[in-house]
Design an enzyme around this catalytic site. Structure first.
Site, mmCIF file in Angstrom:
data_model
loop_
_atom_site.group_PDB
_atom_site.id
_atom_site.type_symbol
_atom_site.label_atom_id
_atom_site.label_comp_id
_atom_site.label_asym_id
_atom_site.label_seq_id
_atom_site.Cartn_x
_atom_site.Cartn_y
_atom_site.Cartn_z
ATOM 1 N N GLY A 10 0.792 -1.228 0.000
ATOM 2 C CA GLY A 10 0.000 0.000 0.000
ATOM 3 C C GLY A 10 0.820 1.272 0.000
ATOM 4 O O GLY A 10 0.811 2.029 -0.968
ATOM 5 N N SER A 11 1.548 1.510 1.076
ATOM 6 C CA SER A 11 2.260 2.776 1.196
ATOM 7 C C SER A 11 3.615 2.725 0.497
ATOM 8 O O SER A 11 4.243 1.667 0.387
ATOM 9 C CB SER A 11 2.466 3.126 2.669
ATOM 10 O OG SER A 11 3.241 2.137 3.321
ATOM 11 N N GLU A 71 -0.345 6.196 -1.122
ATOM 12 C CA GLU A 71 -0.897 6.830 0.082
ATOM 13 C C GLU A 71 -0.169 8.108 0.511
ATOM 14 O O GLU A 71 0.061 8.329 1.700
ATOM 15 C CB GLU A 71 -0.932 5.819 1.238
ATOM 16 C CG GLU A 71 -1.691 4.547 0.898
ATOM 17 C CD GLU A 71 -1.663 3.511 2.002
ATOM 18 O OE1 GLU A 71 -1.212 3.824 3.128
ATOM 19 O OE2 GLU A 71 -2.090 2.370 1.742
ATOM 20 N N HIS A 96 10.982 -3.916 7.299
ATOM 21 C CA HIS A 96 11.362 -3.188 8.509
ATOM 22 C C HIS A 96 12.880 -3.123 8.682
ATOM 23 O O HIS A 96 13.368 -2.598 9.677
ATOM 24 C CB HIS A 96 10.715 -3.817 9.737
ATOM 25 C CG HIS A 96 9.227 -3.657 9.749
ATOM 26 N ND1 HIS A 96 8.386 -4.571 9.168
ATOM 27 C CD2 HIS A 96 8.439 -2.675 10.241
ATOM 28 C CE1 HIS A 96 7.134 -4.161 9.317
ATOM 29 N NE2 HIS A 96 7.143 -3.018 9.962
#
Length: 861
Positions: free
Chosen positions: A536-537, A588, A799
């Site tokens: 998404g982002s 986004e 991450h």
């Protein structure tokens, strides 16, 4: 000889405040009676403390928190009242009453995320290790000072962390996995942050949710061959640091049994290996730490053993008995506190806990663990301290002080006046830092709230009230705020409540089964085998954040803002097309946070400016506050998704956050069941899904990243939660056409035990965290679970700044193909790319697409 009573004494160790003693004399020499019947004098608190240290005032306190005793004190009158006619030597008797208050732990990020910015500056090479350490020291000093000035008796130390308290314990034990190249000695930032974040050559350790919170911890990796050694003296250093500032603290350690139960076996270890078999190997390190803390002057020590609230078998409970029996002699001379939190404790665990040798007190969560009260009433061990967690450490609502005081008074009758301590339900790490920084928050709503700093005050206010020094004005203001919240019309929306009530009686499933839907969607989308997508982002650059900030501050016009966001969308779409990704996202750029963005557009939500809570490392979130009934006044995402789709011929995902995740990542109202609030949110998201479909969006992702973390810690309560949580998700998309593909995403959880509930969500495609957790997800399919919908286990960890090579990603895909059919497998990262830099994202995604194409060519042969 003069005799008089000492009525009050105030010591403020962080300031030059004077200690004031009021004296009323029981007898007085005749020659002075006409001119003095009452005396009040003040002197430096430092001077008073020096008298204590030299023995002039005798033993004024003992190891109980509340001490009432008659103490006879002798000292020279000339030190205080140089009146020549007074006799030089006199004695007096007095009573000392200190407040029984305790804080389990405190937020470490700082009121304005000072630690976050210091960490990221250090990681980017813009500041030194010394700079980072100074910021950390300033934060610790501020926290200790704040609690001391608020009157807290038991102030914790070693609850600060540069990344995670479980990782700190791994460092303390020297449990560094071999791949990080540590060769002994004190563990420094290089090894510590490599374990947390990975580096250019090796991946990070697994990160997962801490119990049912939104906090993430670094999972220890242990094997039978591991050699433990005392490799981080942080606990002792921070105790000494506080002591040098004049604050006597309670050092906090993750307990040895919980540490092992929170760990995982190193990859490749025999399945028969038991983590608890290492208890004898780590206890010598704990003994060394305890010995150093005792030598440094500690008189209390807190062991956090939160796993005691889980469903433990007899073998696991026996590990607690064994561990603390082994530690008993080392702990001699210390008061030992065992802290449990997050849920009720079972009867068996309560019996085990309260039978542990050498333990002086126990902390219980009496907010989420209300059934524990019955266990306490049924039999609390005589002579032990009860640290009663009545102030909620996981939410932001002001405490109902009258109700809590009633609970405490009942407990006082069970455990005794001198054995009851007022505490928080858990560490305040899980709530926002300080309400004083919220200058823009609605005044009425603000009066209903308490952040960490205010909860410290609440704890002390309850302790004072319990000691007979109730602050009537404070309690009255609290009662007024409670009444305001109960009666406020802004809390209730009858139309919303009626709509939610109407959901009963239907399971809200789509009419066609998933296999038929996937066929219909493939005809429309025409995707290749192993389709690629992202979650998404895309990276949130400094310039992008500046644009949003300036628009919010009204420094740029709406027209300028829209132009800037469209430009960013164009850039993200173009990049994905160049990389040849199959199903696109708009990145986004307009969103600050995946929950806050939606909450800002829904009724029943309030927002803070500085209500940040640590999620992991430097990552902080600012949870919305759900104070009332929830509805959607107007479309939230249709404008941006429609624009993004207009810029490409490839499918563009509409991106939404699901109702369960919005619920679990918000501070939720506590005046109605969470399930009711979740159903209200689900109806709002349903409206948005249907508007997106009408706007021509054929792929809609409804993220439920937090579904697993809301699962109650007790198995007996799990079925009910999963029933309403999964139902809420189905409500959001039950009305769409078969050709509209519904995706969902989940991250950083253990899914194997809820896989059937995930299947029951009836999504067309699920993307799910996999790579950082050693592909544990795949084991459920190896064990025979059949999954007919599309699935995209993450192929690389976002991450970490590390860029995985194509071969590594291809190897992961091959492992997936061994247990999943190629026609349902998707290729995607573990999670969104918001926190990464484009210099990392571009090559990583390029390698991901290359790996997918490599496997496609192999499958085509």
């Amino acid at each position: 000889m003069l005799k008089f009573s000492l009525h009050s004494l105030t010591i403020a160790p962080f300031s030059s405040s004077l200690a004031t003693i009021s004296l009323s004399f029981s007898s007085f020499p005749p020659h002075s009676a006409s001119r003095l019947s009452f005396a009040r004098f003040s002197f430096s608190s430092r001077y008073f403390l020096s008298l204590l240290s030299r023995g002039f005032l005798g033993e004024c306190c003992n190891k109980s928190n509340r001490y009432t005793g008659m103490v006879e004190i002798w000292f020279w009158l000339s030190f205080l009242l140089p009146i020549p006619s007074f006799p030089k030597l006199f004695s007096f008797r007095f009573s000392v009453l200190t407040m029984a208050s305790h804080i389990v732990g405190y937020p470490r990020v700082g009121p304005k995320r000072e630690l976050k910015f210091a960490l990221e500056s250090f990681w980017d090479g813009k500041s030194s290790a010394e700079d980072l350490q100074q910021v950390a020291a300033d934060l610790r000093a501020s926290i200790w000072k704040q609690m001391a000035e608020a009157g807290i008796k038991y102030i914790p130390s070693n609850t600060f962390s540069y990344y995670d308290q479980v990782l700190d314990t791994t460092a303390m034990l020297g449990a560094v996995p071999p791949r990080y190249g540590w060769n002994g000695g004190e563990i420094g930032f290089d090894v510590y942050f490599s374990m947390a974040r990975g580096n250019a050559t090796v991946p990070a350790m697994e990160m997962t949710k801490f119990f049912d919170t939104n906090y993430h911890y670094i999972v220890p990796e242990l094997s039978p061959e591991i050699k433990f050694s005392y490799a981080s003296h942080k606990a002792v250093e921070e105790f000494k640091e506080a002591k040098a500032l004049g604050v006597h603290t309670v050092p906090v350690l993750v307990g040895p049994v919980s540490y092992l139960l929170l760990s995982k076996p190193t990859k490749g270890v025999e399945k028969s290996f038991s983590l608890l078999s290492l208890i004898g190997n780590i206890l010598p390190i704990y003994k060394e730490v305890v010995a150093e803390l005792k030598a440094a002057g500690a008189d209390w020590i807190q062991f956090d053993e939160p796993t005691l609230v889980k469903d433990l078998d007899a073998h696991q409970l026996q590990a607690f008995t064994h561990a603390y029996s082994e530690l008993e002699s080392s702990l001699s001379g210390l008061n030992v506190l065992i802290a449990t939190y997050f849920a009720d404790i079972t009867a068996a665990a309560f019996k085990t806990l309260t039978s542990l040798k050498g333990v002086a007190g126990y902390t219980f969560d009496l907010v989420r663990g209300t059934k524990t009260l019955d266990l306490i009433k049924g039999g609390f061990p005589s002579g032990k301290y009860l640290f009663a967690g009545v102030v909620d450490g996981r939410n932001i609502w002001a405490n109902d002080l009258a109700s809590s005081l009633s609970t405490l008074e009942a407990l006082e009758g069970i455990v005794g006046k001198d054995k009851l301590v007022v505490s928080t339900s858990c560490s305040l790490l899980h709530t926002a830092v300080d309400l004083v920084n919220e200058t823009k928050l609605d005044k009425e709503i603000k009066s209903w709230l308490a952040f960490a700093a205010q909860k410290v005050v609440e704890v002390n206010a309850l302790a004072k009230a319990l000691a007979g020094q109730k602050d009537e004005a404070f309690f009255s203001a609290n009662a007024a705020a409670q009444a305001s919240r109960r009666s406020s019309p802004r809390v209730t929306n009858e139309a919303v409540q009626k709509a939610a009530a109407g959901l009963k009686g239907s399971d809200h499933r789509r009419a066609t089964n998933v296999s038929a839907r996937l066929d219909a969607q493939q005809k429309k989308l025409n995707l290749p085998v192993l389709p690629t997508t992202t979650i998404g982002s895309f990276p949130q650059t400094i310039d992008l954040r500046r644009v949003r900030r300036e628009y919010k501050a009204k420094k740029i016009s709406e027209e300028e803002y829209v132009k800037a966001i469209k430009k960013e969308i164009n850039k993200v779409v173009k990049l994905q097309e160049e990389l040849d990704i199959d199903v696109l996202v708009h990145g986004e750029p307009e969103r600050n946070d995946m929950v806050e963005y939606f909450g800002e557009q829904l009724s029943g939500f309030a927002f803070t400016v500085n209500g940040w809570v640590q999620s992991y490392g430097s990552r902080c979130v600012k949870p919305p506050i759900i104070y009332g009934d929830v509805s959607r006044p107007k479309p939230m995402t249709v404008f941006w998704s429609s624009y993004a789709q207009s810029t490409t011929k490839r499918p563009m995902k509409g991106m939404l956050t699901g109702p369960v995740t919005i619920l679990n990542w918000s501070f939720v109202r506590n005046d109605q069941p969470r399930s009711e609030t979740c159903y209200q949110i689900a109806l709002a998201i349903k409206d948005e899904v249907e508007d997106l479909e009408r706007a021509g969006i054929t792929v809609i992702q409804i993220d439920e990243a937090a579904l697993r973390e809301g699962l109650p810690l007790r198995k007996s309560e799990g079925a009910f939660y999963l029933e309403w949580a999964v139902h809420s998700f189905r409500i959001t998309n039950c009305g769409v056409q078969d050709t509209t593909q519904i995706h969902t995403h989940m991250c950083y959880s253990h899914f194997n035990d809820i896989i059937h509930s995930i299947i029951d969500m009836d999504a067309d495609v699920i993307t799910i965290e996999n790579s950082r957790s050693d592909e544990k997800l795949l084991s459920v399919f190896r064990e025979g679970v059949k999954y007919g919908a599309g699935i995209g286990p993450g192929v690389y960890d976002i991450h970490s700044p590390r860029i995985p090579p194509t071969e590594e990603i291809a190897d992961r895909i091959n492992k997936m193909l061994a247990v999943l059919e190629s026609n349902i497998l998707w290729v995607n990262p573990d999670c969104g790319l918001k926190t990464r830099k484009y210099a990392e994202v571009k090559p990583a995604l390029s390698n991901m697409v290359a790996a997918a194409k490599l496997l496609r060519s192999q499958l085509a042969k």
